[in-house]
Design a protein around this motif. Structure first.
Motif, PDB file in Angstrom:
ATOM      1  N   UNK A 166      23.527 -45.224  11.320  1.00 26.97           N
ATOM      2  CA  UNK A 166      23.701 -44.736  12.684  1.00 26.97           C
ATOM      3  C   UNK A 166      24.476 -45.680  13.580  1.00 26.97           C
ATOM      4  N   UNK A 167      24.635 -46.952  13.178  1.00 29.09           N
ATOM      5  CA  UNK A 167      25.316 -47.918  14.040  1.00 29.09           C
ATOM      6  C   UNK A 167      26.803 -47.613  14.207  1.00 29.09           C
ATOM      7  N   UNK A 168      27.568 -47.385  13.134  1.00 30.37           N
ATOM      8  CA  UNK A 168      28.975 -47.018  13.345  1.00 30.37           C
ATOM      9  C   UNK A 168      29.127 -45.756  14.183  1.00 30.37           C
ATOM     10  N   UNK A 169      28.209 -44.802  13.991  1.00 32.93           N
ATOM     11  CA  UNK A 169      28.280 -43.574  14.778  1.00 32.93           C
ATOM     12  C   UNK A 169      28.124 -43.855  16.261  1.00 32.93           C
ATOM     13  N   UNK A 170      27.236 -44.789  16.609  1.00 34.15           N
ATOM     14  CA  UNK A 170      27.035 -45.125  18.018  1.00 34.15           C
ATOM     15  C   UNK A 170      28.303 -45.696  18.641  1.00 34.15           C
ATOM     16  N   UNK A 196      21.640 -38.920  32.579  1.00 34.68           N
ATOM     17  CA  UNK A 196      21.995 -38.716  33.982  1.00 34.68           C
ATOM     18  C   UNK A 196      22.448 -39.987  34.686  1.00 34.68           C
ATOM     19  N   UNK A 197      21.843 -41.126  34.365  1.00 35.75           N
ATOM     20  CA  UNK A 197      22.275 -42.379  34.983  1.00 35.75           C
ATOM     21  C   UNK A 197      23.718 -42.712  34.602  1.00 35.75           C
ATOM     22  N   UNK A 198      24.040 -42.510  33.325  1.00 35.01           N
ATOM     23  CA  UNK A 198      25.423 -42.750  32.895  1.00 35.01           C
ATOM     24  C   UNK A 198      26.365 -41.812  33.630  1.00 35.01           C
ATOM     25  N   UNK A 199      25.991 -40.560  33.755  1.00 32.80           N
ATOM     26  CA  UNK A 199      26.852 -39.586  34.436  1.00 32.80           C
ATOM     27  C   UNK A 199      27.007 -39.922  35.914  1.00 32.80           C
ATOM     28  N   UNK A 200      25.946 -40.422  36.532  1.00 33.86           N
ATOM     29  CA  UNK A 200      25.976 -40.704  37.966  1.00 33.86           C
ATOM     30  C   UNK A 200      26.840 -41.909  38.293  1.00 33.86           C
ATOM     31  N   UNK A 201      26.698 -42.978  37.529  1.00 36.39           N
ATOM     32  CA  UNK A 201      27.392 -44.218  37.862  1.00 36.39           C
ATOM     33  C   UNK A 201      28.725 -44.382  37.139  1.00 36.39           C
ATOM     34  N   UNK A 202      28.912 -43.652  36.040  1.00 39.17           N
ATOM     35  CA  UNK A 202      30.107 -43.879  35.227  1.00 39.17           C
ATOM     36  C   UNK A 202      30.763 -42.560  34.842  1.00 39.17           C
ATOM     37  N   UNK A 203      30.884 -41.663  35.816  1.00 38.55           N
ATOM     38  CA  UNK A 203      31.523 -40.376  35.546  1.00 38.55           C
ATOM     39  C   UNK A 203      32.963 -40.555  35.072  1.00 38.55           C
ATOM     40  N   UNK A 204      33.606 -41.673  35.470  1.00 37.12           N
ATOM     41  CA  UNK A 204      34.974 -41.951  35.060  1.00 37.12           C
ATOM     42  C   UNK A 204      35.044 -42.712  33.744  1.00 37.12           C
ATOM     43  N   UNK A 205      33.889 -43.153  33.225  1.00 38.05           N
ATOM     44  CA  UNK A 205      33.859 -43.957  32.004  1.00 38.05           C
ATOM     45  C   UNK A 205      32.725 -43.509  31.083  1.00 38.05           C
ATOM     46  N   UNK A 206      32.508 -42.202  30.983  1.00 35.38           N
ATOM     47  CA  UNK A 206      31.372 -41.705  30.211  1.00 35.38           C
ATOM     48  C   UNK A 206      31.474 -42.124  28.756  1.00 35.38           C
ATOM     49  N   UNK A 207      32.660 -41.979  28.145  1.00 28.57           N
ATOM     50  CA  UNK A 207      32.807 -42.320  26.735  1.00 28.57           C
ATOM     51  C   UNK A 207      32.487 -43.769  26.450  1.00 28.57           C
ATOM     52  N   UNK A 208      33.062 -44.684  27.242  1.00 29.06           N
ATOM     53  CA  UNK A 208      32.834 -46.113  27.032  1.00 29.06           C
ATOM     54  C   UNK A 208      31.380 -46.482  27.288  1.00 29.06           C
ATOM     55  N   UNK A 209      30.807 -45.971  28.380  1.00 31.26           N
ATOM     56  CA  UNK A 209      29.443 -46.352  28.714  1.00 31.26           C
ATOM     57  C   UNK A 209      28.441 -45.768  27.728  1.00 31.26           C
ATOM     58  N   UNK A 210      28.676 -44.549  27.256  1.00 32.95           N
ATOM     59  CA  UNK A 210      27.793 -43.975  26.249  1.00 32.95           C
ATOM     60  C   UNK A 210      27.885 -44.763  24.942  1.00 32.95           C
ATOM     61  N   UNK A 251      33.433 -41.826  22.178  1.00 28.29           N
ATOM     62  CA  UNK A 251      34.875 -41.760  22.428  1.00 28.29           C
ATOM     63  C   UNK A 251      35.481 -40.536  21.757  1.00 28.29           C
ATOM     64  N   UNK A 252      35.073 -40.244  20.529  1.00 27.23           N
ATOM     65  CA  UNK A 252      35.632 -39.093  19.822  1.00 27.23           C
ATOM     66  C   UNK A 252      35.293 -37.780  20.517  1.00 27.23           C
ATOM     67  N   UNK A 253      34.098 -37.700  21.109  1.00 26.48           N
ATOM     68  CA  UNK A 253      33.699 -36.466  21.788  1.00 26.48           C
ATOM     69  C   UNK A 253      34.374 -36.350  23.154  1.00 26.48           C
ATOM     70  N   UNK A 274      33.771 -30.882  14.355  1.00 30.15           N
ATOM     71  CA  UNK A 274      33.984 -31.649  13.118  1.00 30.15           C
ATOM     72  C   UNK A 274      32.929 -32.726  12.894  1.00 30.15           C
ATOM     73  N   UNK A 275      32.503 -33.383  13.966  1.00 30.11           N
ATOM     74  CA  UNK A 275      31.493 -34.429  13.824  1.00 30.11           C
ATOM     75  C   UNK A 275      30.159 -33.843  13.390  1.00 30.11           C
ATOM     76  N   UNK A 276      29.783 -32.736  13.990  1.00 29.89           N
ATOM     77  CA  UNK A 276      28.506 -32.121  13.610  1.00 29.89           C
ATOM     78  C   UNK A 276      28.539 -31.692  12.150  1.00 29.89           C
ATOM     79  N   UNK A 277      29.626 -31.058  11.734  1.00 30.68           N
ATOM     80  CA  UNK A 277      29.737 -30.620  10.346  1.00 30.68           C
ATOM     81  C   UNK A 277      29.700 -31.806   9.390  1.00 30.68           C
ATOM     82  N   UNK A 278      30.335 -32.905   9.776  1.00 37.67           N
ATOM     83  CA  UNK A 278      30.317 -34.102   8.940  1.00 37.67           C
ATOM     84  C   UNK A 278      28.892 -34.596   8.735  1.00 37.67           C
ATOM     85  N   UNK A 279      28.135 -34.703   9.830  1.00 37.43           N
ATOM     86  CA  UNK A 279      26.760 -35.165   9.731  1.00 37.43           C
ATOM     87  C   UNK A 279      25.891 -34.227   8.908  1.00 37.43           C
TER      88      UNK A 279
END
Length: 430
Positions: A285-289, A123-137, A294-296, A304-309
């Motif tokens: 898990x590090x490359x996935x992070x 929620x904090x990411x969504x609140x402050x970075x709604x325009x940059x969710x992919x990068x901030x996540x 960004x991919x999502x 595709x990501x879920x199936x891959x995992x």
């Protein structure tokens, strides 16, 4: 929504989120490497060690349910301060206690704070970075992944040089530092609110371009609703997200509890090699992070990501069952470790499958609480199955079965709809 520079007026929020994310994992990962050193100072029974092992998912589930209630009274920023303060206090107490009871209580305080922080981050990411969710996540989940590696690497050398008490307590610095940005933002908001009231300029309406807004972000949040929380349980998409998160948690906690023992028993490797293989599992898990958010967010690649995992995890388990040769163990463990991409995937979905920070708090609480309940049960179940069958074949089949059974939920979670959309499509206004 036009994307703004990440640091523009939000530097404190960036620092606050990253320090909090680092504290969530370092608080958990810093204890197990020095357990042997602690037990040399005072006895730790198997029951105490088992209790400490089950505390994380239990505390995460309990405080996952309590956090929305606390957030309703205090707001996102204030409850974040409470969570970080609890982590810092618990870490310091772990460094000064003198018996097993104190260790359990201090650890419970740490995990209570971590349980709240787990819920608050999306929620904090969504609140402050709604325009940059992919990068901030990406930054947030990478910080968590990085803090999983650092404590095991440095905990023992630091303990050898300065004692296990310092090795445990030093991680409180990061949690305490994480409190500072949120306190500064709260004080700025209070000061700006007081100034606005004293000036009484009703003709000026604050906008998102005003310095006060961009410097602190909107502090006040509307109260969350128990009625809305109850609605989540009737939305299939919510349960799908809970299964995705729960599957990720099950794989992680089962692996950290049993993977070294499994590879020692089935392949006859040394404990040192087993520890390396566990580190390899975590490293995957590090490359996935770095890539998943960004991919999502940009490419909507959830399915595709879920199936891959899931498929890579199944193949890795099959390898451990059918060809547990010492020369191939690294391949099977690395493939199994790719299942770690489900964790950042679940966190990103919590942020983008809700419309507002308030609903994100509720969704995060529901999804993570269900997930951590499952995570608390399965390590025990794996141990029971091993004792009952005298081997690891049945437990490994069960773990693989969990991945197979989760695939329909992963497909459902890939729907590009919010939980509000799902409710309104089925039942009317949210």
């Amino acid at each position: 929504m036009n994307a703004q520079p990440l640091w523009r007026g939000r530097a404190l929020a960036v620092l606050g989120i990253l320090l909090c994310a680092f504290s969530l994992r370092s608080a958990v990962a810093s204890l197990s490497p020095v357990i042997d050193l602690i037990s040399a100072d005072f006895p730790l029974s198997s029951a105490v060690l088992g209790l400490i092992g089950t505390l994380p998912p239990v505390c995460f589930a309990v405080f996952g349910l309590l956090t929305p209630i606390l957030e309703q009274r205090l707001g996102l920023e204030r409850i974040t301060v409470v969570a970080l303060a609890a982590i810092a206090a618990g870490l310091v107490l772990r460094g000064v206690i003198g018996d097993s009871v104190g260790l359990v209580l201090a650890t419970a305080l740490v995990f209570a704070g971590v349980g709240m922080g787990n819920i608050l981050m999306p929620p904090l990411v969504k609140k402050y970075f709604a325009d940059r969710i992919g990068l901030m996540m990406t930054l947030y989940t990478t910080s968590m992944a990085f803090s999983t590696f650092v404590p095991p690497l440095v905990a023992v050398p630091v303990a050898d040089a300065a004692g296990w008490r310092f090795s445990l307590a030093m991680w409180a610095v990061f949690a305490a530092a994480g409190v500072v940005p949120w306190l500064v933002m709260l004080m700025r908001q209070r000061a700006s609110t007081g100034s606005a009231e004293s000036l009484r300029e009703p003709e000026h309406e604050q906008t998102q371009d005003d310095p006060v807004f961009t410097a602190t972000g909107p502090i006040a949040t509307s109260p969350t609703s128990r009625r809305l929380f109850g609605r989540l349980a009737r939305i299939p998409l919510v349960w799908a997200l809970a299964v995705v998160f729960g599957t990720s948690s099950i794989m992680a906690y089962v692996s950290f509890a049993w993977l070294p023992v499994i590879v020692i028993d089935v392949a006859g490797v040394t404990p040192g090699t087993a520890g390396f293989l566990l580190s390899l599992f975590a490293f995957m898990g590090l490359p996935a992070s770095l890539l998943i958010p960004v991919l999502v967010v940009r490419f909507h690649a959830t399915r595709p990501l879920f199936l891959t995992g899931a498929i890579c995890g199944i193949v890795g388990i099959a390898g451990l069952l059918l060809a547990p040769l010492p020369g191939l163990l690294w391949l099977w463990v690395a493939l199994f470790g790719i299942v770690g991409l489900l964790f950042p995937l679940a966190l990103v979905l919590i942020s983008i499958r809700s419309r507002t920070p308030e609903s994100a708090v509720l969704l995060s609480s529901f999804v993570q609480s269900v997930g951590y309940v499952l995570a608390a049960l399965f390590p025990v179940l794996v141990g029971v199955l091993h004792d009952a069958t005298g081997g690891w074949s049945v437990p490994l089949v069960v773990i693989g079965g969990v991945l197979i059974a989760s695939i329909p939920a992963g497909m459902l979670a890939g729907r590009r709809r919010t939980v509000e959309d799902e409710w309104e499509r089925r039942r009317g206004a949210w």
